[in-house]
Design a protein around this motif. Structure first.
Motif, PDB file in Angstrom:
ATOM      1  N   ASP A  36       0.851  -1.188   0.000  1.00  0.00           N
ATOM      2  CA  ASP A  36       0.000   0.000   0.000  1.00  0.00           C
ATOM      3  C   ASP A  36       0.885   1.236   0.000  1.00  0.00           C
ATOM      4  O   ASP A  36       1.922   1.263   0.668  1.00  0.00           O
ATOM      5  CB  ASP A  36      -0.893   0.030   1.235  1.00  0.00           C
ATOM      6  N   VAL A  49      -3.597   3.685  -1.909  1.00  0.00           N
ATOM      7  CA  VAL A  49      -3.830   2.789  -3.037  1.00  0.00           C
ATOM      8  C   VAL A  49      -3.062   1.488  -2.789  1.00  0.00           C
ATOM      9  O   VAL A  49      -2.060   1.473  -2.071  1.00  0.00           O
ATOM     10  CB  VAL A  49      -3.389   3.416  -4.377  1.00  0.00           C
ATOM     11  N   HIS A  50      -3.555   0.415  -3.379  1.00  0.00           N
ATOM     12  CA  HIS A  50      -2.876  -0.876  -3.273  1.00  0.00           C
ATOM     13  C   HIS A  50      -2.231  -1.192  -4.614  1.00  0.00           C
ATOM     14  O   HIS A  50      -2.896  -1.143  -5.660  1.00  0.00           O
ATOM     15  CB  HIS A  50      -3.859  -1.987  -2.899  1.00  0.00           C
ATOM     16  N   SER A  80      -5.414  -0.626  -7.159  1.00  0.00           N
ATOM     17  CA  SER A  80      -6.800  -0.655  -6.692  1.00  0.00           C
ATOM     18  C   SER A  80      -6.940   0.342  -5.558  1.00  0.00           C
ATOM     19  O   SER A  80      -5.993   0.564  -4.798  1.00  0.00           O
ATOM     20  CB  SER A  80      -7.213  -2.059  -6.241  1.00  0.00           C
ATOM     21  N   TRP A  81      -8.102   0.945  -5.448  1.00  0.00           N
ATOM     22  CA  TRP A  81      -8.319   1.974  -4.432  1.00  0.00           C
ATOM     23  C   TRP A  81      -9.813   2.154  -4.202  1.00  0.00           C
ATOM     24  O   TRP A  81     -10.648   1.739  -5.006  1.00  0.00           O
ATOM     25  CB  TRP A  81      -7.690   3.299  -4.874  1.00  0.00           C
ATOM     26  N   ASP A  82     -10.135   2.773  -3.078  1.00  0.00           N
ATOM     27  CA  ASP A  82     -11.523   3.069  -2.730  1.00  0.00           C
ATOM     28  C   ASP A  82     -11.921   4.367  -3.417  1.00  0.00           C
ATOM     29  O   ASP A  82     -11.368   5.429  -3.131  1.00  0.00           O
ATOM     30  CB  ASP A  82     -11.664   3.195  -1.213  1.00  0.00           C
ATOM     31  N   THR A  83     -12.884   4.280  -4.322  1.00  0.00           N
ATOM     32  CA  THR A  83     -13.299   5.469  -5.065  1.00  0.00           C
ATOM     33  C   THR A  83     -14.013   6.484  -4.185  1.00  0.00           C
ATOM     34  O   THR A  83     -14.054   7.677  -4.509  1.00  0.00           O
ATOM     35  CB  THR A  83     -14.242   5.084  -6.216  1.00  0.00           C
ATOM     36  N   ARG A  90     -14.382  -0.108  -4.223  1.00  0.00           N
ATOM     37  CA  ARG A  90     -13.047  -0.173  -4.801  1.00  0.00           C
ATOM     38  C   ARG A  90     -13.107  -0.437  -6.311  1.00  0.00           C
ATOM     39  O   ARG A  90     -14.012  -1.120  -6.810  1.00  0.00           O
ATOM     40  CB  ARG A  90     -12.212  -1.268  -4.140  1.00  0.00           C
ATOM     41  N   LYS A  91     -12.126   0.118  -7.003  1.00  0.00           N
ATOM     42  CA  LYS A  91     -11.939  -0.141  -8.424  1.00  0.00           C
ATOM     43  C   LYS A  91     -10.493  -0.580  -8.643  1.00  0.00           C
ATOM     44  O   LYS A  91      -9.598  -0.274  -7.849  1.00  0.00           O
ATOM     45  CB  LYS A  91     -12.247   1.105  -9.257  1.00  0.00           C
ATOM     46  N   SER A  92     -10.275  -1.271  -9.746  1.00  0.00           N
ATOM     47  CA  SER A  92      -8.941  -1.767 -10.058  1.00  0.00           C
ATOM     48  C   SER A  92      -8.704  -1.673 -11.551  1.00  0.00           C
ATOM     49  O   SER A  92      -9.614  -1.912 -12.355  1.00  0.00           O
ATOM     50  CB  SER A  92      -8.789  -3.216  -9.584  1.00  0.00           C
TER      51      SER A  92
END
Length: 214
Positions: A36, A49-50, A80-83, A90-92
């Motif tokens: 992260d 973000v990951h 990937s992250w929390d929008t 989350r989206k990636s």
């Protein structure tokens, strides 16, 4: 020929193989490093973000002393992250080479990175930017944006110039990147990591484009 006389030269040949070549026989074909990192957006907001970096093993065939060495080379890299969008979560998305920056303008997310024109496909819920975004510079980079409904959108050609600075760690050598595995890297830590590097290697906050932009 007896079994003993057959095995003797074979065992001798194996003992003469370089240690690195023998050890490479036991390396997995693929390797992932994930961590992260904290990212600073253009308006000063901080997000986490990951990052997942994929590597593949390359090397020569046994018997060719010039190609016995093996090493992991970088492949796809996912973010990937929390929008923060209600009902989206989350989206990636992933890129073939590098992720350069992520930012948000007018309640839409933008992710920009380096890729290869003819690459397609997905990892589970992670889609390559090539399939859902806009290609630039002869297909060497790609930009995707995400709406408040979670839809992937193709950016207009001039939207790339909304993005000002790199804010994602640039991939170092595999050995250096291994040190990041399973870590949480703050924005300040990312700045500290640049200390002592040449100006060319200080990528965080590096301007993406010239003032002219185009």
């Amino acid at each position: 020929m007896t079994l003993k006389s057959f095995l003797k030269p074979l065992l001798l040949a194996l003992t003469l193989l370089p240690l690195c070549a023998c050890s490479s026989l036991f390396k997995p074909d693929r390797m992932t490093i994930e961590y992260d990192e904290e990212v600073k957006l253009h308006d000063g907001e901080m997000i986490w973000v990951h990052i997942t970096r994929h590597y593949f093993l390359t090397g020569g065939a046994l018997g060719d002393s010039a190609t016995l060495s093996s090493n992991y080379l970088p492949s796809d890299v996912e973010i990937s992250w929390d929008t923060g969008f209600e009902g989206v979560g989350r989206k990636s998305v992933y890129f073939k080479r590098q992720i350069l920056t992520i930012d948000k303008f007018n309640n839409e997310w933008y992710v920009y990175g380096a890729t290869e024109r003819n690459t397609t496909g997905s990892y589970n819920q992670s889609f390559i930017c090539n399939d859902i975004g806009t290609l630039y510079f002869n297909g060497s980079t790609c930009l995707v944006k995400i709406s408040t409904s979670g839809e992937f959108l193709r950016a207009d050609k001039d939207e790339i110039y909304k993005l000002k600075n790199l804010n994602i760690l640039f991939s170092e050598s595999v050995e250096e990147t291994k040190k990041l595995d399973k870590q949480r890297i703050t924005w300040q830590k990312k700045l500290d990591m640049q200390y002592g590097k040449s100006k060319e290697d200080q990528t965080i906050n590096l301007k993406l484009f010239s003032e002219q932009g185009k």
